[in-house]
Design a protein around this motif. Structure first.
Motif, PDB file in Angstrom:
ATOM      1  N   LYS A   1      11.206   0.824   2.015  1.00 19.26           N
ATOM      2  CA  LYS A   1      11.166   1.270   0.623  1.00 19.26           C
ATOM      3  C   LYS A   1      12.531   1.100  -0.036  1.00 19.26           C
ATOM      4  O   LYS A   1      12.620   0.656  -1.182  1.00 19.26           O
ATOM      5  CB  LYS A   1      10.708   2.728   0.543  1.00 19.26           C
ATOM      6  CG  LYS A   1      10.634   3.250  -0.883  1.00 19.26           C
ATOM      7  CD  LYS A   1       9.921   4.582  -0.981  1.00 19.26           C
ATOM      8  CE  LYS A   1      10.746   5.720  -0.521  1.00 19.26           C
ATOM      9  NZ  LYS A   1      10.149   7.027  -0.836  1.00 19.26           N
ATOM     10  N   THR A   2      13.581   1.428   0.674  1.00 24.85           N
ATOM     11  CA  THR A   2      14.936   1.267   0.153  1.00 24.85           C
ATOM     12  C   THR A   2      15.220  -0.196  -0.149  1.00 24.85           C
ATOM     13  O   THR A   2      15.773  -0.534  -1.199  1.00 24.85           O
ATOM     14  CB  THR A   2      15.960   1.800   1.176  1.00 24.85           C
ATOM     15  OG1 THR A   2      15.634   3.153   1.479  1.00 24.85           O
ATOM     16  CG2 THR A   2      17.362   1.715   0.649  1.00 24.85           C
ATOM     17  N   TRP A   3      14.830  -1.060   0.747  1.00 24.93           N
ATOM     18  CA  TRP A   3      15.036  -2.500   0.569  1.00 24.93           C
ATOM     19  C   TRP A   3      14.254  -2.994  -0.645  1.00 24.93           C
ATOM     20  O   TRP A   3      14.771  -3.762  -1.464  1.00 24.93           O
ATOM     21  CB  TRP A   3      14.605  -3.208   1.855  1.00 24.93           C
ATOM     22  CG  TRP A   3      14.856  -4.679   1.887  1.00 24.93           C
ATOM     23  CD1 TRP A   3      16.071  -5.319   1.923  1.00 24.93           C
ATOM     24  CD2 TRP A   3      13.867  -5.708   1.927  1.00 24.93           C
ATOM     25  NE1 TRP A   3      15.887  -6.675   1.982  1.00 24.93           N
ATOM     26  CE2 TRP A   3      14.544  -6.948   1.980  1.00 24.93           C
ATOM     27  CE3 TRP A   3      12.479  -5.713   1.923  1.00 24.93           C
ATOM     28  CZ2 TRP A   3      13.883  -8.166   2.025  1.00 24.93           C
ATOM     29  CZ3 TRP A   3      11.816  -6.920   1.981  1.00 24.93           C
ATOM     30  CH2 TRP A   3      12.509  -8.133   2.022  1.00 24.93           C
TER      31      TRP A   3
ATOM     32  N   ASP B   1       5.918   3.872  -5.743  1.00 26.39           N
ATOM     33  CA  ASP B   1       7.356   4.137  -5.826  1.00 26.39           C
ATOM     34  C   ASP B   1       8.063   3.043  -6.626  1.00 26.39           C
ATOM     35  O   ASP B   1       8.927   3.339  -7.460  1.00 26.39           O
ATOM     36  CB  ASP B   1       7.971   4.233  -4.426  1.00 26.39           C
ATOM     37  CG  ASP B   1       7.440   5.420  -3.649  1.00 26.39           C
ATOM     38  OD1 ASP B   1       7.277   6.504  -4.239  1.00 26.39           O
ATOM     39  OD2 ASP B   1       7.172   5.253  -2.447  1.00 26.39           O
ATOM     40  N   ILE B   2       7.729   1.808  -6.363  1.00 34.80           N
ATOM     41  CA  ILE B   2       8.329   0.681  -7.088  1.00 34.80           C
ATOM     42  C   ILE B   2       7.924   0.759  -8.562  1.00 34.80           C
ATOM     43  O   ILE B   2       8.753   0.586  -9.460  1.00 34.80           O
ATOM     44  CB  ILE B   2       7.885  -0.669  -6.475  1.00 34.80           C
ATOM     45  CG1 ILE B   2       8.251  -0.757  -4.993  1.00 34.80           C
ATOM     46  CG2 ILE B   2       8.445  -1.844  -7.268  1.00 34.80           C
ATOM     47  CD1 ILE B   2       9.704  -0.679  -4.664  1.00 34.80           C
ATOM     48  N   TYR B   3       6.653   1.021  -8.802  1.00 30.83           N
ATOM     49  CA  TYR B   3       6.132   1.124 -10.169  1.00 30.83           C
ATOM     50  C   TYR B   3       6.870   2.225 -10.942  1.00 30.83           C
ATOM     51  O   TYR B   3       7.354   1.996 -12.061  1.00 30.83           O
ATOM     52  CB  TYR B   3       4.628   1.418 -10.114  1.00 30.83           C
ATOM     53  CG  TYR B   3       3.962   1.550 -11.452  1.00 30.83           C
ATOM     54  CD1 TYR B   3       3.627   0.428 -12.197  1.00 30.83           C
ATOM     55  CD2 TYR B   3       3.637   2.798 -11.972  1.00 30.83           C
ATOM     56  CE1 TYR B   3       3.000   0.549 -13.426  1.00 30.83           C
ATOM     57  CE2 TYR B   3       3.020   2.929 -13.192  1.00 30.83           C
ATOM     58  CZ  TYR B   3       2.704   1.803 -13.919  1.00 30.83           C
ATOM     59  OH  TYR B   3       2.090   1.929 -15.137  1.00 30.83           O
TER      60      TYR B   3
ATOM     61  N   THR C   1       0.832  -1.207   0.000  1.00 35.44           N
ATOM     62  CA  THR C   1       0.000   0.000   0.000  1.00 35.44           C
ATOM     63  C   THR C   1       0.869   1.261   0.000  1.00 35.44           C
ATOM     64  O   THR C   1       0.602   2.205  -0.744  1.00 35.44           O
ATOM     65  CB  THR C   1      -0.930   0.013   1.228  1.00 35.44           C
ATOM     66  OG1 THR C   1      -1.741  -1.172   1.207  1.00 35.44           O
ATOM     67  CG2 THR C   1      -1.813   1.241   1.237  1.00 35.44           C
ATOM     68  N   LEU C   2       1.907   1.249   0.810  1.00 35.27           N
ATOM     69  CA  LEU C   2       2.756   2.432   0.940  1.00 35.27           C
ATOM     70  C   LEU C   2       3.697   2.650  -0.234  1.00 35.27           C
ATOM     71  O   LEU C   2       3.947   3.793  -0.627  1.00 35.27           O
ATOM     72  CB  LEU C   2       3.599   2.323   2.226  1.00 35.27           C
ATOM     73  CG  LEU C   2       2.848   2.409   3.544  1.00 35.27           C
ATOM     74  CD1 LEU C   2       3.774   2.031   4.701  1.00 35.27           C
ATOM     75  CD2 LEU C   2       2.291   3.808   3.737  1.00 35.27           C
TER      76      LEU C   2
END
Length: 176
Positions: free
Chosen positions: A56-58, A17-19, A12-13
């Motif tokens: 998020k970094t991971w 960002d990944i996309y 959800t979070l």
């Protein structure tokens, strides 16, 4: 918190960002399957997450590795696809062209894509996705000094590639 709940929260979070990272990294909008793969790998390896960095970094690190694996796989297939396309079809727009219709964005994307891999990685992470030097260093497993130096050099390289004045706003944005 259970693994399932944790990965759902992260999805959800950090899904967007990944996309976005994968779109910039690969130059195609067709990355949903890879986004799913990132979170599946994250779920499988969640016990290895040591919480020394932001989740998020991971996850971006996992996404980068998924993208690199995908590019290696596709590299072998591109030669055959290009040959078949040239035989049977007229040249049509590539996915990157559809994604980046605006000429300035296409040229900037092309210039970024022509950078060597380490420069491209840093420009995408620092300049486009706005990660801090610390986050970028964790994603790339580099020292912060190397991140900063490589980012500086990559921006200088981009400036050489893009000489027109109309690009100054893009270069200024990346320089921040």
């Amino acid at each position: 918190m259970k693994k399932e709940e944790r990965i759902k929260d992260w999805f959800t979070l950090y899904h967007n960002d990944i996309y976005n990272f994968l779109i910039y990294y690969l130059g195609t909008k067709d990355v949903e399957d890879m986004v799913q793969e990132v979170f599946v790998k994250g779920f499988i390896c969640i016990d290895q997450f040591e919480q020394r960095s932001d989740p998020k970094t991971w996850l971006i690190t996992i996404a980068r590795n998924v993208a690199i694996d995908y590019m290696r796989k596709m590299k072998r297939q591109y030669a055959l696809v290009d040959h078949l396309r040239s035989i049977f079809f007229e040249k049509s727009k590539l996915p990157q062209d559809c994604l980046l219709e605006d000429e300035r964005k296409q040229n900037l994307y092309k210039a970024i894509n022509e950078l060597k891999t380490s420069y491209r990685d840093v420009v995408i992470l620092r300049g486009i996705l706005d990660f801090s030097p610390e986050e970028t260093s964790r994603i790339l497993s580099w020292k912060i000094d190397k991140v900063n130096l490589t980012y500086y050099r990559s921006v200088q390289s981009l400036k050489k590639k893009i000489t027109s004045e109309k690009w100054s706003d893009y270069i200024d944005a990346i320089n921040r």
